[in-house]
Design an enzyme around this catalytic site. Structure first.
Site, PDB file in Angstrom:
ATOM      1  N   ARG A   1      19.818 -26.791   4.625  1.00 40.45           N
ATOM      2  CA  ARG A   1      20.664 -27.831   4.035  1.00 40.45           C
ATOM      3  C   ARG A   1      20.028 -29.197   4.205  1.00 40.45           C
ATOM      4  O   ARG A   1      19.010 -29.341   4.882  1.00 40.45           O
ATOM      5  CB  ARG A   1      22.056 -27.826   4.694  1.00 40.45           C
ATOM      6  CG  ARG A   1      22.147 -28.472   6.082  1.00 40.45           C
ATOM      7  CD  ARG A   1      21.987 -27.561   7.226  1.00 40.45           C
ATOM      8  NE  ARG A   1      23.072 -26.590   7.320  1.00 40.45           N
ATOM      9  CZ  ARG A   1      23.126 -25.687   8.290  1.00 40.45           C
ATOM     10  NH1 ARG A   1      22.185 -25.666   9.220  1.00 40.45           N
ATOM     11  NH2 ARG A   1      24.087 -24.797   8.352  1.00 40.45           N
TER      12      ARG A   1
ATOM     13  N   GLU B   1      21.980 -21.508  17.441  1.00 37.90           N
ATOM     14  CA  GLU B   1      21.988 -22.299  16.204  1.00 37.90           C
ATOM     15  C   GLU B   1      20.896 -21.759  15.281  1.00 37.90           C
ATOM     16  O   GLU B   1      19.743 -21.620  15.690  1.00 37.90           O
ATOM     17  CB  GLU B   1      21.743 -23.776  16.530  1.00 37.90           C
ATOM     18  CG  GLU B   1      21.479 -24.663  15.332  1.00 37.90           C
ATOM     19  CD  GLU B   1      22.586 -24.625  14.289  1.00 37.90           C
ATOM     20  OE1 GLU B   1      22.272 -24.408  13.103  1.00 37.90           O
ATOM     21  OE2 GLU B   1      23.766 -24.807  14.664  1.00 37.90           O
TER      22      GLU B   1
ATOM     23  N   ASP C   1      20.177 -16.482  14.058  1.00 35.17           N
ATOM     24  CA  ASP C   1      21.447 -16.185  13.423  1.00 35.17           C
ATOM     25  C   ASP C   1      22.408 -15.662  14.494  1.00 35.17           C
ATOM     26  O   ASP C   1      22.051 -14.818  15.311  1.00 35.17           O
ATOM     27  CB  ASP C   1      21.247 -15.141  12.329  1.00 35.17           C
ATOM     28  CG  ASP C   1      22.550 -14.764  11.651  1.00 35.17           C
ATOM     29  OD1 ASP C   1      23.217 -13.844  12.166  1.00 35.17           O
ATOM     30  OD2 ASP C   1      22.918 -15.385  10.648  1.00 35.17           O
ATOM     31  N   GLY C   2      23.648 -16.175  14.490  1.00 33.15           N
ATOM     32  CA  GLY C   2      24.605 -15.821  15.518  1.00 33.15           C
ATOM     33  C   GLY C   2      24.907 -14.336  15.582  1.00 33.15           C
ATOM     34  O   GLY C   2      25.094 -13.775  16.669  1.00 33.15           O
TER      35      GLY C   2
ATOM     36  N   ASP D   1      31.715 -21.367  16.216  1.00 29.80           N
ATOM     37  CA  ASP D   1      31.800 -22.690  15.584  1.00 29.80           C
ATOM     38  C   ASP D   1      30.705 -22.875  14.540  1.00 29.80           C
ATOM     39  O   ASP D   1      30.230 -23.985  14.317  1.00 29.80           O
ATOM     40  CB  ASP D   1      31.714 -23.773  16.672  1.00 29.80           C
ATOM     41  CG  ASP D   1      32.097 -25.152  16.150  1.00 29.80           C
ATOM     42  OD1 ASP D   1      32.848 -25.235  15.158  1.00 29.80           O
ATOM     43  OD2 ASP D   1      31.622 -26.153  16.723  1.00 29.80           O
TER      44      ASP D   1
END
Length: 294
Positions: free
Chosen positions: A29, A112, A139-140, A160
């Site tokens: 992003r 993160e 990746d979580g 989160d």
């Protein structure tokens, strides 16, 4: 990874001027760090929106800015003295920093997916790392799968993660929550940051209930955020909650957290479910992205 710095850019935002002090395009992003008066914010700029992920007061970094971060500390009303904390989704590292101050001997691990976010947290938001507070770029869901294989357990798991539009779809499914449940220690709690205003509200609620049974919603009336507290083996009594409120209140006041007021915002699904009984559960095969545009 393409990365670039911009000279400070002054833009007019609402009634105050904003100063963009950092901007870069990561793999995932556009990332912006913006200052407006005393407020410094991390923002994700996507095709559909620009959203603040984390903010801090420059003159008082300890004081929490966002409603949802304050609500997250309702977790401490249902579990005692967490020694091992897992946070999926770093933002500016605010939650990690506060938890480290509250429990300086606890192990805290932050996951993160975007390395650029981790660097911004370090450079602009005072993100603390040391022997007990660590982070990984991953990746979580992959992290939790591997943690389960290693039989790792966490007392407090905070979900989160946010991609700028909503919670990533693969972190909202029954299969993922079952994986999270497998790394939750006995007596621990899962705190998930999500939304009351989402069109996925009923589906999310049904999915959490399908995996964890009764859970607790923590939300303010007419606010979009809600915190889901799940994974509890038993619901604490009102007396237990009040005892914890009295113990925590003086510790949390410096962060702007009114834990007594927050304790009044806890809604127990055992007292009544606010979604239809036939609501479809989200799965890896059924996770309707079209509902994310809310």
């Amino acid at each position: 990874m393409l990365k670039y710095l911009l000279l400070p850019l002054i833009v007019f935002s609402g009634s105050a001027f904003s100063n963009v002090i950092h901007e870069e395009r990561s793999l995932y992003r556009n990332i912006i760090v913006e200052e407006t008066s005393d407020l410094r914010c991390l923002k994700f700029n996507t095709k559909s929106s620009q959203t603040s992920q984390s903010c801090m007061y420059k003159s008082n970094p300890d004081k929490l800015v966002f409603n949802y971060t304050k609500l997250t500390f309702a977790s401490l009303l249902v579990t005692d003295n967490p020694k091992s904390v897992l946070i999926i989704g770093l933002g500016g590292g605010t939650l990690s920093n506060v938890i480290h101050e509250l429990y300086p001997t606890a192990n805290i691990h932050n996951v993160e997916i975007d390395p650029a976010v981790t660097k911004v947290a370090r450079d602009y938001f005072n993100f603390i790392e040391n022997d007990l507070v660590t982070s990984s770029v991953q990746d979580g869901r992959i992290f939790i799968k591997r943690a389960a294989i290693k039989k790792q357990k966490y007392d407090w798991i905070i979900l989160d993660a946010f991609n700028g539009d909503y919670i990533p779809e693969h972190l909202l499914t029954k299969e993922f929550f079952e994986e999270v449940q497998s790394v939750l220690a006995d007596g621990g709690v899962i705190a998930a940051n999500t939304f009351s205003s989402s069109k996925l509200y009923e589906h999310e609620s049904a999915t959490y209930h399908a995996v964890f049974g009764d859970f607790i919603n923590v939300s303010r009336e007419n606010r979009s955020n809600r915190i889901i507290l799940a994974g509890l083996k038993s619901i604490p009594s009102e007396a237990q909650i009040n005892t914890r409120v009295n113990a925590l209140a003086p510790k949390l006041v410096k962060y702007g957290v009114d834990i007594k007021a927050i304790s009044q915002l806890m809604h127990f699904t055992k007292d009544g479910q606010d979604w239809p009984a036939d609501t479809k559960v989200l799965t890896d095969q059924y996770s309707p992205a079209n509902l994310l545009n809310f």
